[in-house]
Design a protein around this motif. Sequence first.
Motif, PDB file in Angstrom:
ATOM      1  N   LYS A   8     -17.081   4.231  83.904  1.00  0.00           N
ATOM      2  CA  LYS A   8     -17.734   4.956  82.822  1.00  0.00           C
ATOM      3  C   LYS A   8     -17.842   6.426  83.205  1.00  0.00           C
ATOM      4  O   LYS A   8     -18.213   6.757  84.324  1.00  0.00           O
ATOM      5  N   PRO A   9     -17.509   7.305  82.280  1.00  0.00           N
ATOM      6  CA  PRO A   9     -17.615   8.728  82.608  1.00  0.00           C
ATOM      7  C   PRO A   9     -19.089   9.129  82.722  1.00  0.00           C
ATOM      8  O   PRO A   9     -19.949   8.587  82.033  1.00  0.00           O
ATOM      9  N   THR A  10     -19.333  10.060  83.618  1.00  0.00           N
ATOM     10  CA  THR A  10     -20.711  10.519  83.771  1.00  0.00           C
ATOM     11  C   THR A  10     -21.052  11.437  82.612  1.00  0.00           C
ATOM     12  O   THR A  10     -20.253  12.285  82.215  1.00  0.00           O
TER      13      THR A  10
END
Length: 185
Positions: free
Chosen positions: A62-64
């Motif tokens: 998951k992208p931050t």
Amino acid sequence: MATSDGYGRRALRYLESTRNLVGCGGGALGLGLHFAGLGGAWWPGVVAGLYGAGALLTPGPKPTPPQPAPPPTPTPPTPAPASASASASAPRETAEPPPDPELEALIAYLDTVPLPASAGVEALLAALRETGPGPAADRIVRHRLPVAVDGYLRARTWLPWAGPDAPDPAAELGREVKRLAAELG
């Protein structure tokens, strides 16, 4: 893609990823099917297919989320002077620079650490507060003083097993703090 990561780091990051681990689990399942007598002569394809299915069907990291920008601080309105002569004779207030948050965090941490008073850490922290932010102070706060304190704590931990000729950790910390104070000026 312009990154500072080399090929080794990128490969290591993939080897540790969830996708690779799930794919390896699928490949291990394929080997288990082969040893159970299923798959026949096609067992290498079964192993590769199960690895690929596991690696491709697993969702990626998951992208931050981006950090929100801090809200702008409003400046208080300055009152207009009543007369020009009153403003000329009034002493000017000098605004103190805001405290360095990293220095404050370091001070809060060092308050919890049992440091010898003879090392002079308190005097160095007071000098750092007085000096304010700057290149030398930043280097001391962010790297040099934490490393010196960490070295003192590690040496104190190993002191029971050190030989009789081992240097005194408190004296070593005191020498390093004097060096840092001299560097600060």
